[in-house]
Design a protein around this motif. Sequence first.
Motif, PDB file in Angstrom:
ATOM      1  N   ALA A   1       0.837  -1.208   0.000  1.00  0.00           N
ATOM      2  CA  ALA A   1       0.000   0.000   0.000  1.00  0.00           C
ATOM      3  C   ALA A   1       0.868   1.253   0.000  1.00  0.00           C
ATOM      4  CB  ALA A   1      -0.936  -0.005   1.205  1.00  0.00           C
ATOM      5  N   CYS A   2       1.946   1.225   0.750  1.00  0.00           N
ATOM      6  CA  CYS A   2       2.831   2.402   0.801  1.00  0.00           C
ATOM      7  C   CYS A   2       3.463   2.641  -0.566  1.00  0.00           C
ATOM      8  CB  CYS A   2       3.900   2.215   1.872  1.00  0.00           C
ATOM      9  SG  CYS A   2       3.278   2.453   3.552  1.00  0.00           S
ATOM     10  N   LYS A   3       3.895   1.565  -1.191  1.00  0.00           N
ATOM     11  CA  LYS A   3       4.525   1.698  -2.506  1.00  0.00           C
ATOM     12  C   LYS A   3       3.511   2.284  -3.514  1.00  0.00           C
ATOM     13  CE  LYS A   3       7.899   0.928  -5.484  1.00  0.00           C
ATOM     14  NZ  LYS A   3       8.991   1.915  -5.509  1.00  0.00           N
ATOM     15  N   ARG A   4       2.289   1.768  -3.438  1.00  0.00           N
ATOM     16  CA  ARG A   4       1.222   2.197  -4.349  1.00  0.00           C
ATOM     17  C   ARG A   4       0.871   3.671  -4.124  1.00  0.00           C
ATOM     18  NH1 ARG A   4      -1.971  -1.733  -2.923  1.00  0.00           N
ATOM     19  NH2 ARG A   4      -3.282  -0.588  -1.474  1.00  0.00           N
ATOM     20  N   ASN A   5       0.899   4.109  -2.867  1.00  0.00           N
ATOM     21  CA  ASN A   5       0.442   5.461  -2.536  1.00  0.00           C
ATOM     22  C   ASN A   5       1.576   6.481  -2.456  1.00  0.00           C
ATOM     23  OD1 ASN A   5      -2.198   4.535  -2.352  1.00  0.00           O
ATOM     24  ND2 ASN A   5      -1.984   3.995  -0.197  1.00  0.00           N
ATOM     25  N   GLY A   6       2.786   6.043  -2.769  1.00  0.00           N
ATOM     26  CA  GLY A   6       3.908   6.984  -2.709  1.00  0.00           C
ATOM     27  C   GLY A   6       4.283   7.364  -1.293  1.00  0.00           C
ATOM     28  N   THR A   7       4.050   6.466  -0.361  1.00  0.00           N
ATOM     29  CA  THR A   7       4.390   6.708   1.048  1.00  0.00           C
ATOM     30  C   THR A   7       5.707   6.007   1.357  1.00  0.00           C
ATOM     31  OG1 THR A   7       2.047   6.730   1.615  1.00  0.00           O
ATOM     32  CG2 THR A   7       3.602   6.411   3.426  1.00  0.00           C
ATOM     33  N   ARG A   8       6.646   6.758   1.901  1.00  0.00           N
ATOM     34  CA  ARG A   8       7.916   6.146   2.271  1.00  0.00           C
ATOM     35  C   ARG A   8       7.876   5.736   3.736  1.00  0.00           C
ATOM     36  NH1 ARG A   8      12.525  10.147   0.285  1.00  0.00           N
ATOM     37  NH2 ARG A   8      13.822   8.284   0.531  1.00  0.00           N
ATOM     38  N   ILE A   9       8.546   4.651   4.046  1.00  0.00           N
ATOM     39  CA  ILE A   9       8.541   4.102   5.408  1.00  0.00           C
ATOM     40  C   ILE A   9       9.863   4.427   6.091  1.00  0.00           C
ATOM     41  CG2 ILE A   9       8.574   1.934   6.735  1.00  0.00           C
ATOM     42  CD1 ILE A   9       6.607   0.786   4.641  1.00  0.00           C
ATOM     43  N   VAL A  10       9.781   4.884   7.327  1.00  0.00           N
ATOM     44  CA  VAL A  10      10.963   5.064   8.170  1.00  0.00           C
ATOM     45  C   VAL A  10      10.710   4.282   9.450  1.00  0.00           C
ATOM     46  CG1 VAL A  10      12.448   6.700   9.395  1.00  0.00           C
ATOM     47  CG2 VAL A  10      11.350   7.390   7.241  1.00  0.00           C
ATOM     48  N   THR A  11      11.647   3.435   9.816  1.00  0.00           N
ATOM     49  CA  THR A  11      11.426   2.611  11.014  1.00  0.00           C
ATOM     50  C   THR A  11      12.730   2.229  11.697  1.00  0.00           C
ATOM     51  OG1 THR A  11      10.487   0.550  11.856  1.00  0.00           O
ATOM     52  CG2 THR A  11      11.384   0.478   9.612  1.00  0.00           C
ATOM     53  N   ASN A  12      12.632   2.069  13.020  1.00  0.00           N
ATOM     54  CA  ASN A  12      13.785   1.556  13.771  1.00  0.00           C
ATOM     55  C   ASN A  12      13.605   0.083  14.109  1.00  0.00           C
ATOM     56  OD1 ASN A  12      11.824   1.678  15.735  1.00  0.00           O
ATOM     57  ND2 ASN A  12      12.830   3.248  16.974  1.00  0.00           N
ATOM     58  N   MET A  13      12.823  -0.624  13.305  1.00  0.00           N
ATOM     59  CA  MET A  13      12.586  -2.051  13.585  1.00  0.00           C
ATOM     60  C   MET A  13      13.830  -2.912  13.420  1.00  0.00           C
ATOM     61  SD  MET A  13       8.701  -3.153  12.522  1.00  0.00           S
ATOM     62  CE  MET A  13       8.496  -2.257  10.987  1.00  0.00           C
ATOM     63  N   GLY A  14      14.946  -2.319  12.993  1.00  0.00           N
ATOM     64  CA  GLY A  14      16.195  -3.076  12.950  1.00  0.00           C
ATOM     65  C   GLY A  14      16.699  -3.447  14.330  1.00  0.00           C
ATOM     66  N   VAL A  15      16.312  -2.665  15.334  1.00  0.00           N
ATOM     67  CA  VAL A  15      16.670  -2.866  16.747  1.00  0.00           C
ATOM     68  C   VAL A  15      18.158  -3.237  16.874  1.00  0.00           C
ATOM     69  CG1 VAL A  15      15.930  -3.849  18.956  1.00  0.00           C
ATOM     70  CG2 VAL A  15      14.275  -3.615  17.105  1.00  0.00           C
TER      71      VAL A  15
ATOM     72  N   GLY B   1      16.684   7.965  -1.832  1.00  0.00           N
ATOM     73  CA  GLY B   1      15.396   7.742  -2.488  1.00  0.00           C
ATOM     74  C   GLY B   1      14.748   6.422  -2.110  1.00  0.00           C
ATOM     75  N   ALA B   2      15.305   5.737  -1.116  1.00  0.00           N
ATOM     76  CA  ALA B   2      14.802   4.412  -0.752  1.00  0.00           C
ATOM     77  C   ALA B   2      13.340   4.456  -0.325  1.00  0.00           C
ATOM     78  CB  ALA B   2      15.646   3.829   0.389  1.00  0.00           C
ATOM     79  N   ASP B   3      12.631   3.360  -0.620  1.00  0.00           N
ATOM     80  CA  ASP B   3      11.231   3.248  -0.201  1.00  0.00           C
ATOM     81  C   ASP B   3      11.122   3.050   1.308  1.00  0.00           C
ATOM     82  OD1 ASP B   3       9.875   3.146  -2.876  1.00  0.00           O
ATOM     83  OD2 ASP B   3      11.254   1.452  -3.098  1.00  0.00           O
ATOM     84  N   VAL B   4      12.114   2.352   1.855  1.00  0.00           N
ATOM     85  CA  VAL B   4      12.117   2.068   3.287  1.00  0.00           C
ATOM     86  C   VAL B   4      13.478   2.451   3.857  1.00  0.00           C
ATOM     87  CG1 VAL B   4      11.819   0.314   5.083  1.00  0.00           C
ATOM     88  CG2 VAL B   4      10.589   0.082   2.911  1.00  0.00           C
ATOM     89  N   VAL B   5      13.472   3.190   4.942  1.00  0.00           N
ATOM     90  CA  VAL B   5      14.714   3.476   5.664  1.00  0.00           C
ATOM     91  C   VAL B   5      14.611   2.756   6.995  1.00  0.00           C
ATOM     92  CG1 VAL B   5      16.152   5.240   6.745  1.00  0.00           C
ATOM     93  CG2 VAL B   5      15.034   5.704   4.548  1.00  0.00           C
ATOM     94  N   ILE B   6      15.553   1.850   7.243  1.00  0.00           N
ATOM     95  CA  ILE B   6      15.497   1.078   8.488  1.00  0.00           C
ATOM     96  C   ILE B   6      16.744   1.323   9.317  1.00  0.00           C
ATOM     97  CG2 ILE B   6      16.395  -1.053   7.412  1.00  0.00           C
ATOM     98  CD1 ILE B   6      14.307  -2.411   9.511  1.00  0.00           C
ATOM     99  N   THR B   7      16.524   1.497  10.614  1.00  0.00           N
ATOM    100  CA  THR B   7      17.605   1.822  11.533  1.00  0.00           C
ATOM    101  C   THR B   7      17.550   0.903  12.745  1.00  0.00           C
ATOM    102  OG1 THR B   7      16.387   3.311  13.003  1.00  0.00           O
ATOM    103  CG2 THR B   7      17.164   4.241  10.924  1.00  0.00           C
ATOM    104  N   GLY B   8      18.566   1.048  13.579  1.00  0.00           N
ATOM    105  CA  GLY B   8      18.527   0.494  14.929  1.00  0.00           C
ATOM    106  C   GLY B   8      18.186   1.638  15.866  1.00  0.00           C
TER     107      GLY B   8
END
Lengths: 442, 111
Positions: free
Chosen positions: A69-83, A159-166
Amino acid sequence: MLRLGCGAGFSSDRLEPAIDLAEKGALDYLVFETIGERTLAFGHRDRQLDPKRGYNPQLAARMRGTLAACKRNGTRIVTNMGVANVAAAAEVIVDVARAQGLSGVTVAAIEGDDVSDLIGPDTVLFDNHDKTVAEVGRPVVGANVYLGIDAIIPGLETGADVVITGRVADPAMFLSPLVHHYGWKRDDWQKLGQGTLVGHLMECGMQITGGYFADPGRKDVPRLAACGYPIAEVDEHGNCVITKLADAGGMVTPRTVKEQLLYEVHDPAAYLTPDVTADFSRATVQETGRDRVSVANGTGHKRPDKLKVTVGFDGGFFGEAGVSYAGPNATARAALARDILRERLARRPGFEALRIDLIGINSLHATAHGPRTESTDVRVHAALRSANRDDVATLLWEVESLLCCGPAAGGGYRGQITPSVITHSALIDRDAVRPSVKVLRA
Amino acid sequence: MSRRIKLHEIAHARAGDKGNTSNVSVWVFDPGDYPLVKEQLTAERIKAAYPDLIRGAIQRYTLDHLHGLNFVMQDALEGGVNTSLGLDSHGKSWSFLVLDLDVEIPDNRAG
C-alpha cells in the motif's frame, strides 16, 4: 504540507490500524517506532540466542501488511525495527517485497548505532551513580548510541522506499523527513525544536489518539477498541495539526495532546536529542476542529556535544511464578502462601532480592502503600533475577509446590524463565560515531 | 470552609520512564483549579507520601499556560524497567499514585 503517520508506537503495537493508515492516510511518510529500553534489551537477548534475529519480531508482519500500500500510494517508510540487527532486518524487508511481487523496492539500512567498541571497562554510567562498566561486574552484550537526523537523512537522500535503523532518537524519525523535505538548516534550532516536538508527539502512536488515556467515567474515549494511529500535517515552519483517520476510533483533543507533550520529558525547556536541545515549555495546544489539534511554538537551542548510549549487560535470568487463591478468606491464604515462600527461600544464598507481591491486594503500588484491601481473588506473584539459572528454577519449583503443600485451594500456577538484559546509560563524543547507509534492492 | 477530595476528581495524569527516573505530568480538567493544585501538589508532598517508592529527589516543572505540572522523580523505579522485580517495572501506574493524593478545595467551588 507534509503528512506524517505513525504506524507503531512501541514494539508490540497493533498492526490493523497501521494498515488503515497505509491504505487511507494519504501519507508522505509512515513511521514505525518500536524501540524502548526494554525492547532494545530484548533485541540483544534475541541476537545472542540466534545471530539472525535481534530485530523487531513483528517486522515481517508489519511489512506484509503495509509495504504494498505504501509503494502504491507513494508513502515512504521510516522505522527503527532493525533494533539490534539492522542488516538482518533489511534482508527481511527485501524478502517480503520479493514475495509480494514488489520488485524494485529499495531499502536503506542505517548502521553505526552499535558502539560496543567505544565502550570499555572505564566507561562511566551516569544513570548508575557514576559507576563504571567494570563495576557492574557483568558482561556487556551491546551498546547502542542514539543516532539522529545526520544518520537518517542520508538514507532518505538515496530515495529508498524504506529506511530502516537500529537505535535512533525516536523524534528523529519524524524530524528527518521534515528537514529533508523542507530543506531546514541543520542549525535552525527553532525549527529543529518544533520538528522534534512534532516527532515527540507522534512517536508513541496511539498515546496521542486516546491510548494510555481512557479512565471510564472521567476520560472516556470513543471506540477505543478501534483506535486509530495519529497523523501529523506539518507545514514548512514545523507548525502541525495532529489528527487521525475520520473513521478510526479514538480521539485527538487538547487533553490527549498535553499528556503526550510531557511523556518521558524531564525539563520541558531542555529535551535533549542528538539533533537539538528542544524547548517545549512555551508550546501551544489549540483545538481547531473535531479530532484536530494544532501544536506550535516549540523551539530549541544548540544540540548537545555528547550522545547518549544505552549499554546492555547480561542480566542472567529472570523468573516469575504465581499461584492464586479465591473465595472466603482468600487474602489470608495468599498472605500465608507468601510467608511460606519467604520461609522456604529467603534465607538461601542468592534469594536475598526475592520479590513477592499479592496481586489483587496491593501489587503495583506495594512499596508505596501498606496492605489496603481485602480481596476474594488474590494471586501470589514471586520474582527473582539471578545469574544462576538453577536458583530461578528453584523459585518456580517452590511456587508450584504450593499447590500440594501450601494453603488450601491454591490454583492456577504459571511460571516462566527468560534470559535477562539489564541496561545503563553512558555518554560518548559525537565525533566518535560513524553512521553508514547501505541500499538493498528487491 | 473546605473539603478534601482525591486529585483524581479534578485532574488527569500520565507517567513515563527513563532509566530509574519516572516523570508524572498532571493536568487539571478545569483551568480554574490550577492555582490550588499548583499550591498544594508540591514535590515535597509527593516525596512525603511515597518515600519507599520515590527514593530520590523530586523536581517539579510548571507549564502555567497549559495548566500542567511535571514531576521528575529520581530513583523511583527500583532500578528501571530492565532491573526492577516489580510487576509494573515501567511505573506506568505511578500517575495514579499521584492522582490518589488528596487536595483541599473550597466548599463554594463551582461544579
